[in-house]
Design a protein around this motif. Structure first.
Motif, short mmCIF file in Angstrom:
data_model
loop_
_atom_site.label_atom_id
_atom_site.label_comp_id
_atom_site.label_asym_id
_atom_site.label_seq_id
_atom_site.Cartn_x
_atom_site.Cartn_y
_atom_site.Cartn_z
N GLY A 1 0.78 -1.22 0.00
CA GLY A 1 0.00 0.00 0.00
C GLY A 1 0.81 1.28 0.00
O GLY A 1 0.25 2.37 0.06
N GLU A 2 2.13 1.17 -0.11
CA GLU A 2 2.99 2.34 0.03
C GLU A 2 3.24 3.09 -1.28
O GLU A 2 3.65 4.24 -1.27
CB GLU A 2 4.34 1.92 0.63
CG GLU A 2 4.25 1.37 2.04
CD GLU A 2 3.75 2.43 3.02
OE1 GLU A 2 4.21 3.59 2.94
OE2 GLU A 2 2.90 2.08 3.86
N HIS A 3 3.00 2.44 -2.42
CA HIS A 3 3.23 3.08 -3.71
C HIS A 3 2.11 2.72 -4.68
O HIS A 3 1.44 1.70 -4.53
CB HIS A 3 4.58 2.67 -4.31
CG HIS A 3 5.76 3.26 -3.61
ND1 HIS A 3 6.28 2.70 -2.46
CD2 HIS A 3 6.51 4.36 -3.88
CE1 HIS A 3 7.31 3.43 -2.05
NE2 HIS A 3 7.47 4.45 -2.89
N VAL A 4 1.93 3.57 -5.66
CA VAL A 4 0.95 3.31 -6.71
C VAL A 4 1.64 3.49 -8.06
O VAL A 4 2.50 4.35 -8.22
CB VAL A 4 -0.26 4.26 -6.59
CG1 VAL A 4 0.15 5.72 -6.68
CG2 VAL A 4 -1.32 3.95 -7.65
N VAL A 5 1.32 2.63 -9.00
CA VAL A 5 1.78 2.78 -10.37
C VAL A 5 0.56 3.08 -11.23
O VAL A 5 -0.53 2.57 -10.97
CB VAL A 5 2.52 1.51 -10.87
CG1 VAL A 5 1.60 0.31 -10.92
CG2 VAL A 5 3.12 1.76 -12.24
N PHE A 6 0.71 3.93 -12.23
CA PHE A 6 -0.42 4.31 -13.06
C PHE A 6 0.08 4.65 -14.46
O PHE A 6 1.29 4.72 -14.71
CB PHE A 6 -1.19 5.48 -12.45
CG PHE A 6 -0.34 6.67 -12.11
CD1 PHE A 6 -0.15 7.71 -13.02
CD2 PHE A 6 0.27 6.77 -10.86
CE1 PHE A 6 0.64 8.81 -12.70
CE2 PHE A 6 1.06 7.87 -10.54
CZ PHE A 6 1.24 8.89 -11.46
N THR B 1 2.23 6.76 -1.79
CA THR B 1 0.87 7.09 -1.39
C THR B 1 0.84 7.96 -0.14
O THR B 1 -0.23 8.38 0.31
CB THR B 1 0.06 5.81 -1.12
OG1 THR B 1 0.73 5.02 -0.12
CG2 THR B 1 -0.10 4.98 -2.38
N GLN B 2 2.01 8.25 0.43
CA GLN B 2 2.07 9.10 1.61
C GLN B 2 1.64 10.53 1.26
O GLN B 2 2.02 11.05 0.22
CB GLN B 2 3.48 9.10 2.20
CG GLN B 2 3.95 7.72 2.67
CD GLN B 2 3.04 7.13 3.73
OE1 GLN B 2 2.71 7.78 4.72
NE2 GLN B 2 2.63 5.88 3.52
N ILE B 3 0.91 11.15 2.15
CA ILE B 3 0.33 12.44 1.85
C ILE B 3 1.38 13.53 1.69
O ILE B 3 1.16 14.52 0.98
CB ILE B 3 -0.69 12.84 2.96
CG1 ILE B 3 -1.58 13.99 2.48
CG2 ILE B 3 0.04 13.17 4.26
CD1 ILE B 3 -2.76 14.24 3.39
N ASP B 4 2.56 13.37 2.30
CA ASP B 4 3.59 14.39 2.21
C ASP B 4 4.66 14.08 1.16
O ASP B 4 5.67 14.77 1.08
CB ASP B 4 4.26 14.58 3.58
CG ASP B 4 4.88 13.30 4.11
OD1 ASP B 4 4.55 12.21 3.59
OD2 ASP B 4 5.71 13.39 5.04
N GLN B 5 4.43 13.04 0.35
CA GLN B 5 5.39 12.66 -0.70
C GLN B 5 4.66 12.62 -2.04
O GLN B 5 3.92 11.69 -2.32
CB GLN B 5 6.03 11.31 -0.39
CG GLN B 5 6.81 11.28 0.92
CD GLN B 5 7.43 9.92 1.19
OE1 GLN B 5 7.84 9.22 0.28
NE2 GLN B 5 7.50 9.57 2.47
N THR B 6 4.89 13.65 -2.84
CA THR B 6 4.15 13.79 -4.09
C THR B 6 5.01 13.63 -5.34
O THR B 6 4.50 13.74 -6.45
CB THR B 6 3.46 15.16 -4.14
OG1 THR B 6 4.46 16.19 -4.07
CG2 THR B 6 2.48 15.33 -2.99
N ALA B 7 6.31 13.37 -5.16
CA ALA B 7 7.18 13.24 -6.33
C ALA B 7 6.80 12.01 -7.15
O ALA B 7 6.51 10.95 -6.61
CB ALA B 7 8.64 13.14 -5.88
N GLU B 8 6.80 12.18 -8.48
CA GLU B 8 6.49 11.09 -9.39
C GLU B 8 7.74 10.65 -10.14
O GLU B 8 8.67 11.43 -10.33
CB GLU B 8 5.44 11.53 -10.41
CG GLU B 8 4.13 11.97 -9.80
CD GLU B 8 3.18 12.51 -10.85
OE1 GLU B 8 1.99 12.65 -10.52
OE2 GLU B 8 3.63 12.80 -11.98
#
Length: 355
Positions: A272-277, A292-299
């Protein structure tokens, strides 16, 4: 580099395409006999050449299906018990464990339970079914009422957290399958408990719990599709087609839905810690990942040099590998993006991993 925010060119994405598959599947399933929970038949598929092997077996003298190479060096199967990869093609057969298994009914959008003991899929009649990995023990979990198109089921699940929730009864609402329901052109997420075969699915409503201040903007209730579950608290990622946005849904403690950015066809890592899209870049569908952490938005673009389309990603059970569909079959790549995708199968279908 130009980034396009239009929806990905999804081979299963349009309503018309899905409806066509249901219509064709209904014809195919009529030849398979009733779905009454009996074991799947073991006869070779209709149209098989004389002397062809029965599903799940290899004909005498034929090369082993897993790892055997076609002209040009391409792998013709790519599934094995070791890599857990499975491929469904919208027919009655599924590639897994280096063989072909006949489920005795059309299998669309195959997904595996968290323990790998059950498969969920949509059959040719548009019903939501579960079965054992060998195709036996089929159960109609929810029967399509007609006028709807169901697709892409995923197994929602959670584990007990004594500080928040505990006990089997409290976790029952997470022992469920979430899927997409399209009716009259409107997409919604629906949910049915796995312990209640024959139950009527309920609409899953992404929302944000209200605090004591100003009302919070609620996420879209329609246009939602392509749900994928992961983690240990019933988390689900899904795509909203009109907005071309990926959302994370979590109601373990309180209802919470977060926008994770532009994209489609999301898949949530097992932890649940990362998402791929998927997102279109310079004319091709690329794979992106983020925390998926709210304070980590880097892609991170996992396929920056893409010269083909990479779609419909799936995580391996250990979270280290991502399988993806291409026009030529199935490819895999490291989840950290340390290497380019490598084709492992020429089978053209939906990849998934059996835990």
């Amino acid at each position: 580099m130009s980034v396009h925010n239009s929806s990905v060119r999804n081979r299963f994405g349009t309503t018309a395409a899905i409806a066509l598959m249901v219509s064709v599947g209904a014809v195919l399933v009529s030849a398979c006999g009733p779905e009454n929970g009996d074991s799947a038949p073991t006869a070779a598929p209709t149209g098989a050449a004389p002397g062809a092997a029965a599903p799940g077996t290899t004909a005498p003298g034929a090369p082993a299906p897993s790892g055997s190479a076609a002209p040009g060096g391409k792998v013709v199967n790519g599934t094995s018990a070791a890599n857990h990869l499975t491929i469904s093609t919208g027919t009655s057969t599924v590639a897994l464990n280096g063989a072909t298994v006949d489920f005795g009914t059309v299998v669309r959008d195959l997904a595996w339970s968290p323990d790998g003991k059950k498969a969920a899929f949509v059959n040719g009649n548009g019903d939501l079914m579960t079965a054992n990995p060998d195709g036996s023990g089929k159960v109609v979990l929810a029967r399509n009422p007609g006028g709807e198109t169901w697709s892409h089921p995923t197994w929602q699940h959670a584990t007990a957290d004594p500080s928040v929730i505990a006990g089997a009864e409290a976790l029952e609402r997470y022992a469920a399958i979430v899927f997409t329901s399209e009716k009259s052109g409107t997409l919604r997420l629906a949910k049915v408990l796995t312990k209640s075969p024959g139950a009527t699915p309920e609409v899953l409503t992404p929302r944000i719990s209200e605090g004591g201040g100003d009302p919070l903007p609620q996420p879209p209730q329609t246009g939602n599709t392509w749900a994928n579950a992961g983690g240990h608290r019933g988390e689900i990622v899904y795509a909203n087609t009109p907005a071309n946005e990926v959302y994370l849904y979590d109601d373990y403690i309180r209802p919470a839905t977060r926008d994770l950015g532009k994209g489609s066809q999301p898949a949530l890592a097992p932890d649940g810690e990362h998402v791929v899209f998927v997102r279109s870049v310079n004319g091709h569908d690329h794979l992106f990942t983020r925390s998926t952490q709210i304070d980590q938005t880097a892609e991170k673009d996992l396929t920056p040099s893409a010269t083909t389309d990479y779609t419909e990603p799936a995580w391996s059970p250990d979270g280290r590998t991502i399988a993806v569909r291409t026009p030529d079959g199935i490819s895999t790549l490291p989840a950290d993006g340390s290497a380019a995708p490598t084709q492992v199968s020429t089978i053209k279908g939906l990849p998934s991993y059996r835990p």
